[in-house]
Design an enzyme around this catalytic site. Structure first.
Site, PDB file in Angstrom:
ATOM      1  N   HIS A   1      -5.070  -4.249  -2.094  1.00  0.00           N
ATOM      2  CA  HIS A   1      -4.833  -3.155  -3.031  1.00  0.00           C
ATOM      3  C   HIS A   1      -4.737  -3.638  -4.478  1.00  0.00           C
ATOM      4  O   HIS A   1      -4.498  -2.842  -5.375  1.00  0.00           O
ATOM      5  CB  HIS A   1      -3.563  -2.392  -2.660  1.00  0.00           C
TER       6      HIS A   1
ATOM      7  N   LYS B   1     -11.411  -0.658  -0.916  1.00  0.00           N
ATOM      8  CA  LYS B   1     -10.557  -0.065  -1.944  1.00  0.00           C
ATOM      9  C   LYS B   1     -11.342  -0.078  -3.265  1.00  0.00           C
ATOM     10  O   LYS B   1     -12.215   0.753  -3.445  1.00  0.00           O
ATOM     11  CB  LYS B   1      -9.234  -0.833  -2.055  1.00  0.00           C
TER      12      LYS B   1
ATOM     13  N   SER C   1       0.791  -1.229   0.000  1.00  0.00           N
ATOM     14  CA  SER C   1       0.000   0.000   0.000  1.00  0.00           C
ATOM     15  C   SER C   1       0.822   1.277   0.000  1.00  0.00           C
ATOM     16  O   SER C   1       0.350   2.313  -0.436  1.00  0.00           O
ATOM     17  CB  SER C   1      -0.938   0.014   1.202  1.00  0.00           C
TER      18      SER C   1
END
Lengths: 92, 406
Positions: B213, B244, B185
């Site tokens: 992610h 996300k 990240s």
């Protein structure tokens, strides 16, 4: 090997490990105070928790041992760290 | 010693960073205008530090699905998954995710943090070993603390180092679980999963991959790095988040592990917290369905990645090595990074500020992130503002180069 000789061996190993750790800790020294077995890793050196974890990794490779992160809370001084390395080596 | 005296280091760090003129950890979004814009201190601001990779927070279909479910099912479940908190849609979302990953089983958690906390702390027992990447997310480190396994850390994204450390454990009888992430990240780099899987198999270790992610970002259908590297069928556990690319909140664990459902009555971060609100579950089901129906959404994201990453690099900044939706601009001096962060905010650009020791690079980072919902013009504007501020603050040392790039 006599008990005395075994004791002697352990003592030598301990001093050797402390010396090796002291070398690894040079970048974290506060001033010119020498690093000894009684040096407190958190208080006497410029080390945050990440630096301590990275040091363990370096020592794992130097001595070819496994030093679990679980040990971190129990290690306050350089001497205790050296003892952890020695015990890890025996267990390996 | 007072209760708060232990936080002396945090107090000093926070005070120092606030001298840039604002509090980077206390930004208030006064009004959200879209997936990519908010009003901050009265200024329309481009959001270039979210994790809204596909822009689903303001997708009309997702909002409609959530609204309808809000009317039908109410605002919350007021109970845990193992009590009164498993509604039809919670089970349906688990089936959707199992289908998406081609795995037999799925558990849905209330946050991505709890998915890692629960999966990792429960799977590894007192005689087992967790071997984790050094740059792991806090949820993975916290899972190690919550659980009872022995924890060994290996060098970030280094399969040879993992091999060496697993080798030292060869004579230990316990199970070994290797834990890595798809995309990391902070720096935006991704794991060499093919190599990690090979090393794990060599040592008979299980492997868990956190695709927080990278889901909806990498792989032909958006499964993540497991798909990008062609190792989906060899990975034992995948965790991920809905906060996300899915544009909401929540987390999941998928696997083919036999007796998987035992985890539902053993995993404390699953059992002892209220389940996701049904409207959130409905919006996530819609997001996932839209991604599956149209993986081309990711093409727009990657075109935007080119605009921001290439633009920032051409301006002369030092950026993360692997190109992706997280574009990390390295700035050696944390005070300078904080000033640049504040100047960006004053010029209508929000990015994340990350400071050492919380950064894996040891440098401060202006962590920018790209959304498929950004327009090319928005990202070009961000690059231009960054370049101007970089020059004004002397971060970009070679003005001629920077001017040419702009």
């Amino acid at each position: 090997m006599t008990a005395q000789a075994a004791q002697q061996n352990t003592t030598l190993a301990f001093d050797h490990v402390v010396a090796e750790i002291a070398v690894a800790l040079q970048p974290f020294k506060k001033g010119e105070v020498a690093i000894t077995a009684t040096t407190d890793i958190a208080q006497d050196l410029n080390m945050d928790s990440l630096a301590v974890m990275d040091l363990l990794m370096e020592l794992e490779d130097k001595f070819d041992v496994s030093i679990p992160l679980n040990m971190v809370p129990e290690i306050a001084t350089v001497g205790q760290l050296a003892q952890t390395v020695i015990e890890s080596k025996r267990g390996a | 010693m007072g209760l708060m005296d232990r936080f002396k280091a945090q107090r000093e760090l926070h005070a120092a960073v606030k001298t840039c003129g604002a509090d980077p950890f206390g930004v208030k979004m006064d009004q959200i205008l879209s997936a990519t814009e908010a009003l901050i201190e009265g200024r329309p601001t481009i959001l270039c530090g979210s994790n809204n990779y596909l822009g689903f927070t303001f997708d009309a279909d997702c909002i409609e699905a959530a609204k309808q479910t809000l009317d039908e099912c109410g605002t919350g479940t007021t109970g845990s998954r193992i009590a009164n908190g498993s509604y039809h849609d919670h089970k349906a979302l688990e089936q959707d995710l199992a289908d998406f990953y081609g795995k037999q089983h799925c558990m849905v958690f209330t946050t991505g943090y709890q998915a890692n906390l629960g999966a990792i702390s429960t799977l590894a027992g007192p005689n087992d070993f967790l071997i984790i990447d050094a740059d792991s997310h806090a949820s993975i480190y916290d899972a190690c603390k919550l659980g009872s396994a022995t924890v060994i850390r290996f060098k970030h994204n280094d399969p040879a180092d993992l091999d060496r450390r697993l080798g030292r454990l060869a004579n230990e009888p316990g199970n070994k679980i290797v834990v890595v992430e798809g995309i990391y990240s902070m720096l935006g780099d991704h794991a060499p999963l093919k190599e990690f899987v090979a090393v794990s198999k060599k040592h008979n270790a299980y492997i868990l991959v956190d695709e927080a992610h990278s889901m909806g970002v990498m792989g032909a259908t958006g499964q993540g790095v497991v798909e990008h590297d062609g190792v989906l069928d060899q990975v034992d556990f995948i965790t991920g988040t809905f906060s996300k690319s899915m544009g909401a909140i929540g987390g999941f664990l998928v696997s083919n592990m036999e007796d998987f459902d035992l985890l539902r009555v053993a995993c404390r971060p699953y059992m002892f917290t209220a389940s996701l609100p049904p409207a959130t579950v409905a919006s996530v089901r819609k997001s996932l369905a839209k991604l599956r129906a149209n993986p081309g959404l990711m093409a727009k994201l990657w075109a935007n990645v080119d605009t921001l990453y290439d633009g920032v690099e051409a301006a002369g900044f030092s950026v993360g090595k692997q190109k992706g939706p997280v574009v990390a601009v390295h700035i050696n001096d944390p005070a300078l990074a904080a000033r640049a962060w504040h100047a960006l905010l004053q010029n209508g650009v929000y990015v994340n500020l990350a400071l050492p020791p919380a950064t894996p690079s040891g440098t401060a980072l202006l962590r920018c992130s790209v959304s498929a919902a950004h327009s090319t013009e928005q990202l070009q504007h961000v690059v231009a503002i960054l370049a101007r501020i970089g020059r004004e603050l002397g971060i970009l040392g070679t003005p001629a180069h920077a001017v040419a790039a702009e």
